[in-house]
Design a protein around this motif. Structure first.
Motif, PDB file in Angstrom:
ATOM      1  N   UNK A  35       0.840  -1.308  -0.002  1.00 17.30           N
ATOM      2  CA  UNK A  35      -0.052  -0.054   0.250  1.00 17.30           C
ATOM      3  C   UNK A  35       0.950   1.224  -0.176  1.00 17.30           C
ATOM      4  N   UNK A  36       0.546   2.374  -0.871  1.00 20.31           N
ATOM      5  CA  UNK A  36       1.204   3.553  -0.668  1.00 20.31           C
ATOM      6  C   UNK A  36       0.174   4.604  -0.372  1.00 20.31           C
ATOM      7  N   UNK A  37       0.342   5.161   0.816  1.00 21.47           N
ATOM      8  CA  UNK A  37      -0.595   5.901   1.543  1.00 21.47           C
ATOM      9  C   UNK A  37      -0.242   7.534   1.209  1.00 21.47           C
ATOM     10  N   UNK A  38      -0.954   8.422   0.916  1.00 25.20           N
ATOM     11  CA  UNK A  38      -0.940   9.701   0.785  1.00 25.20           C
ATOM     12  C   UNK A  38      -1.357  10.404   1.643  1.00 25.20           C
ATOM     13  N   UNK A  39      -0.772  11.132   2.735  1.00 25.93           N
ATOM     14  CA  UNK A  39      -1.677  11.921   3.703  1.00 25.93           C
ATOM     15  C   UNK A  39      -1.647  13.639   3.197  1.00 25.93           C
ATOM     16  N   UNK A  40      -2.684  13.741   2.826  1.00 28.01           N
ATOM     17  CA  UNK A  40      -2.833  15.090   2.210  1.00 28.01           C
ATOM     18  C   UNK A  40      -2.433  16.191   3.293  1.00 28.01           C
ATOM     19  N   UNK A  41      -2.159  17.336   2.485  1.00 30.82           N
ATOM     20  CA  UNK A  41      -1.719  18.376   3.495  1.00 30.82           C
ATOM     21  C   UNK A  41      -2.904  18.839   4.354  1.00 30.82           C
ATOM     22  N   UNK A  42      -4.168  18.677   3.473  1.00 30.51           N
ATOM     23  CA  UNK A  42      -5.357  19.270   4.249  1.00 30.51           C
ATOM     24  C   UNK A  42      -5.738  18.222   5.410  1.00 30.51           C
ATOM     25  N   UNK A  43      -5.122  16.996   5.306  1.00 27.97           N
ATOM     26  CA  UNK A  43      -5.739  16.196   6.451  1.00 27.97           C
ATOM     27  C   UNK A  43      -4.529  16.414   7.785  1.00 27.97           C
ATOM     28  N   UNK A  44      -3.464  16.802   7.414  1.00 27.61           N
ATOM     29  CA  UNK A  44      -2.411  16.925   8.691  1.00 27.61           C
ATOM     30  C   UNK A  44      -1.852  18.175   8.993  1.00 27.61           C
ATOM     31  N   UNK A  45      -2.492  19.130   8.385  1.00 28.48           N
ATOM     32  CA  UNK A  45      -1.871  20.456   8.749  1.00 28.48           C
ATOM     33  C   UNK A  45      -3.586  21.154   8.823  1.00 28.48           C
ATOM     34  N   UNK A  46      -3.579  22.516   9.821  1.00 29.10           N
ATOM     35  CA  UNK A  46      -4.474  23.215   9.520  1.00 29.10           C
ATOM     36  C   UNK A  46      -4.186  24.222   8.313  1.00 29.10           C
ATOM     37  N   UNK A  47      -5.012  24.057   7.092  1.00 24.04           N
ATOM     38  CA  UNK A  47      -4.553  24.632   5.821  1.00 24.04           C
ATOM     39  C   UNK A  47      -4.464  26.001   5.812  1.00 24.04           C
ATOM     40  N   UNK A  48      -5.589  26.309   6.580  1.00 22.54           N
ATOM     41  CA  UNK A  48      -5.599  27.939   6.459  1.00 22.54           C
ATOM     42  C   UNK A  48      -4.747  28.979   7.593  1.00 22.54           C
ATOM     43  N   UNK A  49      -4.164  28.067   8.445  1.00 20.85           N
ATOM     44  CA  UNK A  49      -3.172  28.698   9.252  1.00 20.85           C
ATOM     45  C   UNK A  49      -1.840  28.426   9.143  1.00 20.85           C
ATOM     46  N   UNK A  50      -0.968  29.457   8.973  1.00 19.71           N
ATOM     47  CA  UNK A  50       0.571  29.213   8.627  1.00 19.71           C
ATOM     48  C   UNK A  50       1.251  28.270   9.615  1.00 19.71           C
ATOM     49  N   UNK A  51       1.822  27.386   8.777  1.00 20.77           N
ATOM     50  CA  UNK A  51       2.552  26.224   9.435  1.00 20.77           C
ATOM     51  C   UNK A  51       1.994  25.634  10.844  1.00 20.77           C
ATOM     52  N   UNK A  52       0.696  25.115  10.848  1.00 25.53           N
ATOM     53  CA  UNK A  52       0.021  24.813  11.838  1.00 25.53           C
ATOM     54  C   UNK A  52      -0.315  23.334  11.631  1.00 25.53           C
ATOM     55  N   UNK A  53       0.242  22.618  12.529  1.00 30.49           N
ATOM     56  CA  UNK A  53      -0.118  20.981  12.432  1.00 30.49           C
ATOM     57  C   UNK A  53      -1.625  20.907  12.926  1.00 30.49           C
ATOM     58  N   UNK A  54      -2.289  19.729  12.318  1.00 31.53           N
ATOM     59  CA  UNK A  54      -3.539  19.310  12.852  1.00 31.53           C
ATOM     60  C   UNK A  54      -2.979  18.043  13.477  1.00 31.53           C
ATOM     61  N   UNK A  55      -2.593  18.238  14.906  1.00 32.74           N
ATOM     62  CA  UNK A  55      -2.025  17.068  15.660  1.00 32.74           C
ATOM     63  C   UNK A  55      -2.984  15.935  15.980  1.00 32.74           C
ATOM     64  N   UNK A  56      -4.173  16.205  16.004  1.00 28.96           N
ATOM     65  CA  UNK A  56      -5.323  15.466  16.292  1.00 28.96           C
ATOM     66  C   UNK A  56      -5.374  14.401  15.217  1.00 28.96           C
ATOM     67  N   UNK A  57      -5.749  15.028  14.106  1.00 28.78           N
ATOM     68  CA  UNK A  57      -5.807  14.196  12.791  1.00 28.78           C
ATOM     69  C   UNK A  57      -4.598  13.323  12.499  1.00 28.78           C
ATOM     70  N   UNK A  58      -3.564  14.059  12.506  1.00 31.20           N
ATOM     71  CA  UNK A  58      -2.275  13.401  12.330  1.00 31.20           C
ATOM     72  C   UNK A  58      -2.107  12.251  13.278  1.00 31.20           C
TER      73      UNK A  58
END
Lengths: 232, 232
Positions: A35-58
């Motif tokens: 399996x090759x998995x793509x973790x989209x930037x929208x899934x692991x970061x808060x895309x509207x906020x500069x350099x902010x991780x979505x650590x719960x989702x990640x």
């Protein structure tokens, strides 16, 4: 369902017409990566906020990925940039590059360096989250080992040494983790090599049976999401 | 003196007998890098304290390095691991590797992944400090693109694609920053490829006139510090 509503899963025959460079299976006949998995930037970061991780989702995503090896599946991971990298890349025009490959403006150099620092910072967060779940995750950071020409991979595919390195990690039981990156470009000096290109190339070269896209959108696409006409 | 007592500076003819793979100068006849600088792990980390940056020293070093391009010198940077990486590498026996290249223990995999995460974390700190001083610093993270065999570089030197990538960064005006790393090894599975090996190889391949070692020890060595009998 496995990915809790975040899953879109495609059979890998859809991802491209070229055959792998060489045999896409291990000596024992198994795929290099099931399996090759793509973790989209929208899934692991808060895309509207500069350099902010979505650590719960990640953390949730990595917890789910950790079940795969326990079920006997090998995997490779690709992630996008999300709010790490996109802003810098856009602000400084990194994707557009320069008119002459070797004549970059000071500003473009600054933007390239900042973009690369930002995406590698996100990569560190992803590796940390995967390790926390017990996966032996190892970063593969493309620049300057992987180059483009007019924004496409030189030679139209990954180099043999890049493929060998990726397979070398998988053969030893590691989980390679590649990121979309700012890279050197033969014609325009610098360019962006996206995680989606890595998905296509790794699925082919690793003999993967499935490509999994983790996004912030529920559902399954009708086609690979980078093709025109793909619908949820 | 330039490095405020931290400097040891060697002419590059001392660093090895092999000639560069191909021409070690740019099309205009200048060296790819005039100076290759090694920031020792002891200079940029607090070596006795786990994963602790010496940010005052690192910032001072980067401030001094930033004067080089202003004086017309191009440079490449190599850094060691210091308290980032060494502890993990030692605890898990990463340098020793495995008896069979493709049969790693789960523990060795964990140690390798943790070592690599640790050294790339330090690399991020070094890049951040260099960028802060206005240097367009770009990370080159060796694994899995650079491999060893019985702890030595495969083929005894850097691959042409690695040399091209490094020169590609320098030709575009970037400052490549390489780190000692945990890498894949053909014979023992995994190994450590030290920053000192990079110093030798980069000086040769980039046509550097000087190798500068920034350590926590004052003075100048009588020989390259990796040779037996070298004295302060």
């Amino acid at each position: 369902t496995f990915m809790g509503g975040l899953l879109s899963c495609l059979p890998c025959k859809d991802v491209g017409p070229l055959r792998p460079t060489t045999g896409c299976t291990r000596p024992d006949g198994k795929a290099w990566a099931d399996v090759v998995v793509k973790i989209g930037g929208s899934a692991c970061t808060k895309k509207a906020t500069f350099e902010t991780l979505n650590d719960v989702a990640l953390s949730a995503i990595c917890g789910q990925l950790a079940t795969l090896p326990k079920e006997g599946f090998s995997l490779a991971v690709v992630h996008g940039a999300g709010s790490f990298g996109h802003q810098h890349a856009k602000e400084y025009g990194v994707s557009k590059g320069a008119e002459k490959a070797m004549a970059l403006s000071e500003r473009l150099r600054e933007g390239f360096a900042k973009t690369r620092l930002s995406v590698t910072t996100l990569n560190k967060h992803v590796i940390t989250a995967l390790l926390k779940e017990g996966l032996p995750a190892v970063s593969m950071s493309p620049c300057p080992f992987v180059e483009t020409s007019a924004k496409k991979l030189v030679g139209g595919r990954l180099s043999p040494s890049t493929v060998d390195g990726t397979r070398g990690l998988l053969g030893r039981g590691f989980v390679p983790v590649v990121h979309g990156d700012a890279v050197l470009d033969e014609s325009q000096g610098v360019a962006i090599l996206s995680g989606d290109v890595w998905m296509v190339e790794l699925c082919r070269e690793l003999g993967a049976k499935s490509a999994v896209f983790v996004t912030d959108v529920d559902g399954v696409f009708t086609k690979p999401p980078w093709e025109s006409g793909a619908q949820l």
